[in-house]
Design an enzyme around this catalytic site. Structure first.
Site: not given
Ligand code: UD1
Ligand code: CA
Length: 460
Positions: A7, A14, A21, A77, A349
């Site tokens: 993902l 941030r 990132k 999500g 060089k």
């Molecule tokens: C997620 C988990 C949480 C866990 C945490 C660990 C969920 C709902 N929660 O939370 O339980 O403790 O990771 O770090 O999964 N991403 C996408 N598309 C989206 C949303 C996210 O590709 O629509 C990717 C982000 O780029 C990232 C990863 O998914 O690489 C995690 O997303 P992030 O928003 O950081 O999840 P957390 O809220 O941290």
């Molecule tokens: Ca995260």
């Protein structure tokens, strides 16, 4: 058949960066590259990367790899992100779901997760960690017998749930068919209005399937890099792992905290790396070398027994038993043969310097082919540029080039020739000849006395 979904569609706000990132680097390679390598070393043969924010930049950066990409147009999500990828996945087999920013996860850890998943015959196994400060993470909910019931996000958790120390790393091992099946039932009726991948655990439990956890020993491995402070934590941790690996295989690193070695750098035993050195890219260093202090080597190949002090070497090779620096600069395309000495403020060089040749101080060697045992004295300049084009200079074996000589390319100095100090060479020098091209010296006797007495008389 082991596949992975990575993902990486999130915005990474941030980081406050114009760069996506997951493309920020840790010890010389991107964060997502670290994750891909860890998954490959755990046996993953095929990956789908979910991209969204700056999708093209991520795709471009990874174009050299054999990967599939799934585009997530809206960030709805982690569950929604995984849904975009499952279409590109087979229905059978095992699927790891990973995040592009958990740079520090080790291949062995993922291999342990997969092994445990298979042994337990789970539909899903969640990689977890116990943290003293679990804030922000999803919490692992278990019954009193320790069976996994589900995962609750921080924002949806009640007080009791928030007190749980075991957290979700965001990395999972799924049975492929179960993942697909559970994603169909996801809903977004939570505090963030998102499709949570974490909800698949409860859904699979509800379908009577086995769900479990695999707890990591070193919680640092699950660090997801969200900002530059965490990026530096990842960098320090990875750097220390790399330095430790080299030290345990026989390399002396005088001050590991002050030494940065890229992940792909190779160093053979009994080489000593002094403080302040940065070894990058595909650099490889033979045994018994002394590197640094303050050496910067990028894609450099260094032979056995060579010393490189306070110098920079880029896209170049140095042979055995050579002495480079202090303060030498080897720019791309330099081939320095065995036993060569290049001292302070020597820049090279796109040139070859043959075995046993020396340029001990203050010289520019550009676009030259220099033979063996050549002496290049102080202040020699290979004049390679005419304002429009670059030209080459050839210097044979056993040639002596005196101080402050200009060699105006294209030009050739044949074997065993001598070029006198102060000469500007514009024509070929024959073998064994002395080339001298400077105006004769004239001494004007008592000139100083005459000058001053004349001025004294004029003043009166
Ligand atoms: C997620 C988990 C949480 C866990 C945490 C660990 C969920 C709902 N929660 O939370 O339980 O403790 O990771 O770090 O999964 N991403 C996408 N598309 C989206 C949303 C996210 O590709 O629509 C990717 C982000 O780029 C990232 C990863 O998914 O690489 C995690 O997303 P992030 O928003 O950081 O999840 P957390 O809220 O941290
Ligand atoms: Ca995260």
């Amino acid at each position: 058949m082991l596949k992975a979904i990575i993902l990486a569609a999130g915005a990474g706000t941030r980081m406050k960066s114009k760069k996506p990132k997951v493309l920020h680097e840790v010890c010389g390679i991107s964060m997502i590259e670290h994750v891909l390598r860890a998954s490959e070393s755990a046996g993953v043969s095929d990956s789908v990367v979910v991209i969204g924010h700056q999708a093209e930049a991520v795709r471009q950066e990874l174009s050299g790899r054999n990967l599939k990409f799934a585009l997530q147009l809206e960030r709805l999500g982690t569950g929604h992100a995984a849904m975009q990828a499952t279409g590109k996945m087979p229905d059978q087999g095992t699927v790891l779901v990973l995040c592009g920013d958990t740079t520090l996860v080790r291949g062995e850890t993922l291999a342990g997760l997969i092994r445990h998943h298979n042994e337990e015959k789970n539909s899903v196994t969640v990689l977890t960690a116990s943290l003293d400060e679990p804030f922000g993470y999803g919490r692992i909910i278990k019954d009193c017998e320790g069976n996994l019931l589900g995962i609750v996000e921080e924002k949806d958790a009640d007080e009791d749930e928030r007190a749980i120390k075991e957290i979700n790393s965001g990395m999972y091992c799924f049975d492929a068919a179960s993942l697909k099946e559970s994603l169909k039932d996801l809903e977004n009726g939570n505090s963030q209005g998102e499709y949570y991948l974490t909800d698949t655990v409860g859904i699979l439990r509800g379908l009577g399937k086995r769900a479990g956890t695999y707890e990591i020993e070193d919680p640092l491995e699950i660090l997801g890099v969200n900002n530059r402070v965490q990026l530096s934590t990842a960098e320090q941790t990875m750097k220390s792992r790399i330095n430790t690996r080299h030290m345990l295989s026989g390399v002396t690193i005088m001050s590991p905290a002050d030494t940065t070695i890229g992940i792909d750098v190779k160093i053979e035993p009994d080489t000593v790396v002094f403080p302040g050195s940065q070894l990058k890219g595909a650099t490889s260093i033979g045994p018994d070398c002394e590197i640094g202090p303050y050496a910067i080597l990028e894609n450099a190949k260094v032979g056995a027994g060579t010393a490189i002090r306070q110098s920079t070497v880029v896209d170049s090779s140095v042979g055995k038993d050579a002495k480079i620096g202090p303060y030498a600069y080897l720019r791309p395309g330099s081939i320095i043969e065995n036993n060569v000495k290049l001292g302070d403020f020597v820049e090279v060089k796109n040139s070859t310097v043959g075995e046993g040749s020396k340029a001990s101080h203050l010289a520019y060697i550009g676009d030259a082919d220099i033979g063996k045992r050549v002496n290049i004295s102080c202040g020699v300049v290979f004049v390679n540029y005419d304002g429009k084009n670059k030209h080459r200079t050839k210097v044979g074996d056993d040639v002596f080039i005196g101080c402050n000589v200009n060699l105006v390319a294209p030009v050739i100095v044949n074997n065993k020739a001598y070029v006198a100090a102060g000469t500007t060479v514009t024509e070929a020098v024959p073998e064994g000849a002395l080339c001298i091209g400077r105006s004769r010296q004239e001494n004007k006797e008592k000139w100083v006395e005459r000058k001053w007495s004349a001025e004294y008389n004029a003043d009166k």
